[in-house]
Scaffold this motif. Structure first.
Motif, mmCIF file in Angstrom:
data_model
loop_
_atom_site.group_PDB
_atom_site.id
_atom_site.type_symbol
_atom_site.label_atom_id
_atom_site.label_comp_id
_atom_site.label_asym_id
_atom_site.label_seq_id
_atom_site.Cartn_x
_atom_site.Cartn_y
_atom_site.Cartn_z
ATOM 1 N N GLU A 37 0.830 -1.206 0.000
ATOM 2 C CA GLU A 37 0.000 0.000 0.000
ATOM 3 C C GLU A 37 0.870 1.264 0.000
ATOM 4 O O GLU A 37 0.591 2.241 -0.704
ATOM 5 N N TYR A 38 1.923 1.232 0.825
ATOM 6 C CA TYR A 38 2.824 2.385 0.886
ATOM 7 C C TYR A 38 3.500 2.626 -0.468
ATOM 8 O O TYR A 38 3.577 3.759 -0.956
ATOM 9 N N THR A 39 3.959 1.525 -1.084
ATOM 10 C CA THR A 39 4.640 1.646 -2.388
ATOM 11 C C THR A 39 3.685 2.190 -3.448
ATOM 12 O O THR A 39 4.046 3.065 -4.242
ATOM 13 N N ILE A 43 4.058 5.652 -5.567
ATOM 14 C CA ILE A 43 4.030 5.655 -7.038
ATOM 15 C C ILE A 43 2.969 6.629 -7.555
ATOM 16 O O ILE A 43 3.217 7.418 -8.474
ATOM 17 N N GLU A 44 1.776 6.616 -6.933
ATOM 18 C CA GLU A 44 0.693 7.505 -7.362
ATOM 19 C C GLU A 44 1.074 8.978 -7.156
ATOM 20 O O GLU A 44 0.799 9.831 -8.004
ATOM 21 N N GLU A 45 1.705 9.264 -5.999
ATOM 22 C CA GLU A 45 2.119 10.644 -5.735
ATOM 23 C C GLU A 45 3.178 11.094 -6.735
ATOM 24 O O GLU A 45 3.164 12.240 -7.208
ATOM 25 N N THR A 46 4.102 10.208 -7.066
ATOM 26 C CA THR A 46 5.153 10.543 -8.031
ATOM 27 C C THR A 46 4.566 10.793 -9.414
ATOM 28 O O THR A 46 4.935 11.753 -10.106
ATOM 29 N N LYS A 49 2.878 14.169 -9.493
ATOM 30 C CA LYS A 49 3.838 15.259 -9.599
ATOM 31 C C LYS A 49 4.366 15.398 -11.030
ATOM 32 O O LYS A 49 4.537 16.501 -11.554
ATOM 33 N N ILE A 50 4.627 14.262 -11.669
ATOM 34 C CA ILE A 50 5.113 14.278 -13.056
ATOM 35 C C ILE A 50 4.056 14.877 -13.979
ATOM 36 O O ILE A 50 4.348 15.707 -14.850
ATOM 37 N N ASN A 51 2.790 14.483 -13.766
ATOM 38 C CA ASN A 51 1.705 15.010 -14.597
ATOM 39 C C ASN A 51 1.539 16.514 -14.407
ATOM 40 O O ASN A 51 1.309 17.259 -15.361
#
Length: 312
Positions: A37-39, A43-46, A49-51
């Motif tokens: 869940e943490y990973t 990944i979703e937060e990263t 940010k990229i988007n």
């Protein structure tokens, strides 16, 4: 042996209770699930940010027509049906013509423009003139001016349309107030109309980026086109319809002077005698819209205008 991830440890040779073994497996499964869940969250937060970064960059990028930049101004963006065509004394600006109308600067110093597109063909009826004339577009319509100037200094001739590139602003001369007044306009074509029939001298084309293959052409832009040299009359004032050189030739029977006047500024040429008489030549560069004429005290003289390749 003890481990924070494993609640029960076992001694070799001792019997393990099933519930304790199961508890160990459950504990490991829970930790694995927590890490997953943490990973996934990281990944979703990263990705988010990229988007966001990509979206911000897209806002700053030019679109395919460069219409949303603050780097270009005073130009044609698109001409799907061409810019203009002439018939007799009428110039037709073509439907779909999209332009950037200069309108000063934004607060951050970037150029300010008005994007405008013609929804239909527009006819402009011109009049006979001996000066360099132009067709311009505003948000309210299309019109012509019998003089066109580009530069940072106020034109010597008090008439016509003037684009002040340091201010990114066009000015139209008002004969009633005898002053240059701001106008949101962009010139899309310059022309000559010396006998009530228009001949298009230069039509603005859509902008494009220079490439390496353009180097040879760029180097040639300032070269005089001697084959297109045309004679001019002494004492008669002319307006340059393109950038080029004014070529002077003089013959003297004594120390005599000829003067060339460019935009009201006078320059002297001394034809120095050598023997019974002597000839001499000189050339002065001029820009489109510059006015020039010659006079003075000389025995014989000739004057020619020679355009350059890059301003046709």
């Amino acid at each position: 042996m003890s481990n924070s991830l494993i609640p029960y440890s076992f001694i070799p040779g001792a019997k393990a209770k099933a519930q304790e073994v199961n508890a160990n497996f459950i504990s490991l499964a829970e930790k694995i699930e927590e890490n997953l869940e943490y990973t996934n969250t990281q990944i979703e937060e990263t990705v988010e940010k990229i988007n966001q970064s990509s979206s911000s960059m897209e806002d700053k990028k030019a679109d395919k027509n460069l219409g949303n930049t603050n780097l270009i101004t005073n130009c044609v963006l698109e001409a799907p049906n061409g810019v203009a065509e002439a018939s007799e004394n009428v110039i037709t600006l073509k439907q779909g013509l999209k332009v950037l109308i200069p309108s000063g600067f934004n607060e951050d110093g970037t150029v300010k423009n008005i994007v405008h597109e013609l929804s239909e063909d527009v006819d402009v009826t011109t009049v006979k003139t001996s000066a360099l004339a132009c067709i311009y577009i505003t948000q309210d319509g299309c019109n012509y001016s019998n003089n066109y100037f580009v530069g940072e200094n106020e034109p010597y001739t008090k008439a016509g349309l003037w684009y002040h590139y340091n201010e990114n602003q066009a000015y139209l001369y008002n004969t009633d107030s005898q002053s240059w007044e701001t106008i949101n306009a962009v010139v899309v074509a310059t022309y000559e109309n010396s006998n009530d029939v228009v001949s298009l001298v230069e039509v603005s084309t859509p902008i494009r980026v220079l490439t390496a293959s353009d180097r040879k052409s760029v180097v040639s832009w300032g070269i005089p086109l001697y084959s297109l040299a045309s004679g001019r009359s002494i004492y008669y004032s002319y307006t340059a319809t393109r950038a080029g050189y004014v070529y002077l030739f003089g013959v003297s029977q004594g120390n005599q002077y000829e003067y060339i006047h460019i935009n009201g500024k006078s320059f002297s040429v001394n034809w120095v005698n050598s023997g019974s008489q002597a000839g001499n030549t000189t050339m002065f560069p001029v820009r489109r819209g510059d006015t020039y004429y010659t006079d003075g005290n000389f025995y014989k003289s000739a004057i020619y205008f020679i355009p350059i390749e890059g301003d046709m």
